[in-house]
Structure formats: C-alpha cells, structure tokens
Design a protein around this motif. Structure first.
Motif, PDB file in Angstrom:
ATOM      1  N   MET A  81     -51.242  27.931  46.201  1.00 36.52           N
ATOM      2  CA  MET A  81     -50.962  29.025  46.193  1.00 36.52           C
ATOM      3  C   MET A  81     -49.017  28.523  46.378  1.00 36.52           C
ATOM      4  SD  MET A  81     -54.208  30.851  46.504  1.00 36.52           S
ATOM      5  CE  MET A  81     -53.407  32.367  47.706  1.00 36.52           C
ATOM      6  N   TYR A  82     -47.928  29.691  46.733  1.00 38.11           N
ATOM      7  CA  TYR A  82     -47.424  30.260  46.787  1.00 38.11           C
ATOM      8  C   TYR A  82     -46.822  31.264  46.658  1.00 38.11           C
ATOM      9  CZ  TYR A  82     -45.223  29.438  41.992  1.00 38.11           C
ATOM     10  OH  TYR A  82     -45.343  29.039  40.845  1.00 38.11           O
ATOM     11  N   LEU A  83     -45.848  32.260  47.287  1.00 37.51           N
ATOM     12  CA  LEU A  83     -44.830  33.418  47.574  1.00 37.51           C
ATOM     13  C   LEU A  83     -43.971  32.754  47.064  1.00 37.51           C
ATOM     14  CD1 LEU A  83     -46.897  35.186  49.934  1.00 37.51           C
ATOM     15  CD2 LEU A  83     -47.311  35.556  47.758  1.00 37.51           C
ATOM     16  N   ALA A  84     -42.686  33.829  45.973  1.00 35.89           N
ATOM     17  CA  ALA A  84     -41.561  33.692  45.911  1.00 35.89           C
ATOM     18  C   ALA A  84     -41.237  35.252  45.969  1.00 35.89           C
ATOM     19  CB  ALA A  84     -41.439  33.090  43.957  1.00 35.89           C
ATOM     20  N   TYR A  85     -39.956  35.242  46.841  1.00 35.00           N
ATOM     21  CA  TYR A  85     -38.929  36.482  47.267  1.00 35.00           C
ATOM     22  C   TYR A  85     -37.536  35.629  46.607  1.00 35.00           C
ATOM     23  CZ  TYR A  85     -42.872  37.282  49.696  1.00 35.00           C
ATOM     24  OH  TYR A  85     -44.066  36.757  50.479  1.00 35.00           O
ATOM     25  N   ASP A  86     -36.582  36.773  46.008  1.00 35.78           N
ATOM     26  CA  ASP A  86     -35.564  37.099  45.823  1.00 35.78           C
ATOM     27  C   ASP A  86     -35.004  37.472  47.012  1.00 35.78           C
ATOM     28  OD1 ASP A  86     -32.800  37.573  44.901  1.00 35.78           O
ATOM     29  OD2 ASP A  86     -33.817  38.941  43.147  1.00 35.78           O
ATOM     30  N   LEU A  87     -34.435  36.316  48.158  1.00 36.71           N
ATOM     31  CA  LEU A  87     -33.101  36.951  48.805  1.00 36.71           C
ATOM     32  C   LEU A  87     -32.470  37.671  48.692  1.00 36.71           C
ATOM     33  CD1 LEU A  87     -34.466  34.211  51.140  1.00 36.71           C
ATOM     34  CD2 LEU A  87     -35.368  36.211  50.812  1.00 36.71           C
ATOM     35  N   LYS A  88     -31.234  37.541  47.958  1.00 36.31           N
ATOM     36  CA  LYS A  88     -30.021  37.888  47.716  1.00 36.31           C
ATOM     37  C   LYS A  88     -29.895  39.230  48.389  1.00 36.31           C
ATOM     38  CE  LYS A  88     -29.849  38.944  43.385  1.00 36.31           C
ATOM     39  NZ  LYS A  88     -29.947  39.421  42.256  1.00 36.31           N
ATOM     40  N   ASP A  89     -30.515  40.272  47.960  1.00 38.14           N
ATOM     41  CA  ASP A  89     -29.584  41.332  48.621  1.00 38.14           C
ATOM     42  C   ASP A  89     -29.537  41.458  50.222  1.00 38.14           C
ATOM     43  OD1 ASP A  89     -29.602  42.493  46.286  1.00 38.14           O
ATOM     44  OD2 ASP A  89     -31.469  43.576  46.386  1.00 38.14           O
ATOM     45  N   LEU A  90     -31.127  40.338  50.952  1.00 43.38           N
ATOM     46  CA  LEU A  90     -30.744  40.060  52.113  1.00 43.38           C
ATOM     47  C   LEU A  90     -29.483  39.258  53.158  1.00 43.38           C
ATOM     48  CD1 LEU A  90     -34.256  40.220  52.303  1.00 43.38           C
ATOM     49  CD2 LEU A  90     -33.142  42.134  53.294  1.00 43.38           C
ATOM     50  N   LEU A  91     -29.139  39.035  51.783  1.00 40.07           N
ATOM     51  CA  LEU A  91     -28.306  37.579  52.308  1.00 40.07           C
ATOM     52  C   LEU A  91     -26.580  38.739  52.874  1.00 40.07           C
ATOM     53  CD1 LEU A  91     -28.153  34.550  50.026  1.00 40.07           C
ATOM     54  CD2 LEU A  91     -29.228  34.848  52.237  1.00 40.07           C
ATOM     55  N   THR A  92     -25.697  37.640  53.708  1.00 38.68           N
ATOM     56  CA  THR A  92     -25.154  38.387  54.420  1.00 38.68           C
ATOM     57  C   THR A  92     -23.610  37.362  54.063  1.00 38.68           C
ATOM     58  OG1 THR A  92     -25.219  38.194  56.924  1.00 38.68           O
ATOM     59  CG2 THR A  92     -25.426  40.045  56.001  1.00 38.68           C
ATOM     60  N   TYR A  93     -22.316  37.776  54.202  1.00 35.12           N
ATOM     61  CA  TYR A  93     -21.710  36.355  54.365  1.00 35.12           C
ATOM     62  C   TYR A  93     -21.464  35.977  56.452  1.00 35.12           C
ATOM     63  CZ  TYR A  93     -17.299  34.072  54.806  1.00 35.12           C
ATOM     64  OH  TYR A  93     -15.380  33.592  55.070  1.00 35.12           O
ATOM     65  N   GLY A  94     -21.779  34.576  56.078  1.00 29.69           N
ATOM     66  CA  GLY A  94     -21.766  34.179  57.734  1.00 29.69           C
ATOM     67  C   GLY A  94     -23.478  33.567  57.689  1.00 29.69           C
ATOM     68  N   GLU A  95     -23.607  33.266  59.250  1.00 34.79           N
ATOM     69  CA  GLU A  95     -25.041  33.135  59.428  1.00 34.79           C
ATOM     70  C   GLU A  95     -25.912  33.626  58.679  1.00 34.79           C
ATOM     71  OE1 GLU A  95     -27.209  31.766  63.025  1.00 34.79           O
ATOM     72  OE2 GLU A  95     -25.320  32.875  63.161  1.00 34.79           O
ATOM     73  N   ASN A  96     -26.997  33.274  58.135  1.00 33.84           N
ATOM     74  CA  ASN A  96     -27.794  34.081  57.848  1.00 33.84           C
ATOM     75  C   ASN A  96     -29.563  33.601  58.454  1.00 33.84           C
ATOM     76  OD1 ASN A  96     -27.562  35.804  55.321  1.00 33.84           O
ATOM     77  ND2 ASN A  96     -26.620  34.601  55.794  1.00 33.84           N
ATOM     78  N   VAL A  97     -30.114  33.902  58.889  1.00 33.17           N
ATOM     79  CA  VAL A  97     -31.642  33.823  59.479  1.00 33.17           C
ATOM     80  C   VAL A  97     -33.188  34.057  58.746  1.00 33.17           C
ATOM     81  CG1 VAL A  97     -33.060  33.925  62.031  1.00 33.17           C
ATOM     82  CG2 VAL A  97     -30.139  33.575  61.972  1.00 33.17           C
ATOM     83  N   ALA A  98     -33.845  32.993  58.031  1.00 36.62           N
ATOM     84  CA  ALA A  98     -34.660  33.192  58.019  1.00 36.62           C
ATOM     85  C   ALA A  98     -36.128  32.753  58.995  1.00 36.62           C
ATOM     86  CB  ALA A  98     -35.060  32.511  56.641  1.00 36.62           C
ATOM     87  N   GLY A  99     -37.293  33.389  58.608  1.00 32.91           N
ATOM     88  CA  GLY A  99     -38.319  33.746  59.029  1.00 32.91           C
ATOM     89  C   GLY A  99     -39.751  33.918  58.566  1.00 32.91           C
ATOM     90  N   ALA A 100     -40.994  32.971  58.023  1.00 35.90           N
ATOM     91  CA  ALA A 100     -41.931  33.651  58.275  1.00 35.90           C
ATOM     92  C   ALA A 100     -43.589  33.711  59.372  1.00 35.90           C
ATOM     93  CB  ALA A 100     -42.332  32.353  57.309  1.00 35.90           C
ATOM     94  N   ILE A 101     -44.206  34.180  59.292  1.00 36.37           N
ATOM     95  CA  ILE A 101     -45.699  34.140  60.009  1.00 36.37           C
ATOM     96  C   ILE A 101     -46.229  33.220  58.783  1.00 36.37           C
ATOM     97  CG2 ILE A 101     -47.175  35.362  61.359  1.00 36.37           C
ATOM     98  CD1 ILE A 101     -45.578  38.024  62.023  1.00 36.37           C
ATOM     99  N   VAL A 102     -47.236  32.378  59.267  1.00 39.95           N
ATOM    100  CA  VAL A 102     -48.239  31.660  58.926  1.00 39.95           C
ATOM    101  C   VAL A 102     -49.741  32.183  59.252  1.00 39.95           C
ATOM    102  CG1 VAL A 102     -48.995  29.752  58.133  1.00 39.95           C
ATOM    103  CG2 VAL A 102     -46.738  30.090  58.121  1.00 39.95           C
TER     104      VAL A 102
END
Length: 113
Positions: A1-22
């Motif tokens: 099982m997996y989930l997929a997300y479109d992050l395009k609108d969340l990205l900015t120029y330069g550094e980006n950070v992603a996180g998850a809670i399992v």
C-alpha cells in the motif's frame, strides 16, 4: 500500500523540506485478538522534473532524520493518544535545527504471506 501526492504547488525556489508521520493503524496492533506484523515503515520518493527536461528522484534513506511523534499510540480499534507537548511539526519548516534528531534506520521489508 502506498499514497501518492502532487507536491508541485508546495515547492518553492531554493530549499524545500518534506515530512511524514507514520502510524500503527492495523500493522502494529498487538491487542487481544490480533498479531503484530512488525513496526511501521516509511518509503519516500520525490520525483522531480525540471523545466530543462532533466529528472531527479529523491529517495528516503539513512540520511533522513527522525524524531518521536506526538502520536503515542494509534490503533484501528483503540483510537489515538496524542501528546501535544511533543508536537515537533516545526521539523517540516525551512531552517529547522534538526541536530537533536536521529538519522533514520534502513530496515528489512516485512516478510510473510
């Protein structure tokens, strides 16, 4: 099982950070009538396609950082226990000091039928 997300609108120029809670859900639910299948796992992949046509895949590995979640327990039939004092969602913000966080551990995939 997996989930997929479109992050395009969340990205900015330069550094980006992603996180998850399992969470545990039904996977790690050692209650009266079930058996635990092991601890939860996280596999992350971020697929990037740049305007010049090049592509990159960022994959979770042991360089990613982890910290204890404010979710102390979550089971499909027993609900969730959440300790707001442990809320560390700032870890998903640019410039967050993660020096007290540990590196993730690469684990073997679950086995069985």
């Amino acid at each position: 099982m997996y989930l997929a997300y479109d992050l395009k609108d969340l990205l900015t120029y330069g550094e980006n950070v992603a996180g998850a809670i399992v969470g545990n859900a039904f996977f790690n639910a050692p209650i009266n009538w079930t058996e635990s299948y092991g601890t939860p796992r996280f596999l992350g992949q971020i697929h990037l396609k740049y305007s010049d046509g090049t592509e990159e895949v960022i994959v979770s590995d042991d360089t990613w950082k982890i910290a204890k979640s404010p979710i102390l327990m979550d089971l499909v039939y027993d609900g969730e226990h959440y300790d707001a004092v442990l809320n560390n969602l700032a870890g998903c913000e640019k410039g967050f000091n993660d020096s007290e966080w540990r590196n993730a551990v690469v684990r073997k995939a679950p086995e069985g039928r």
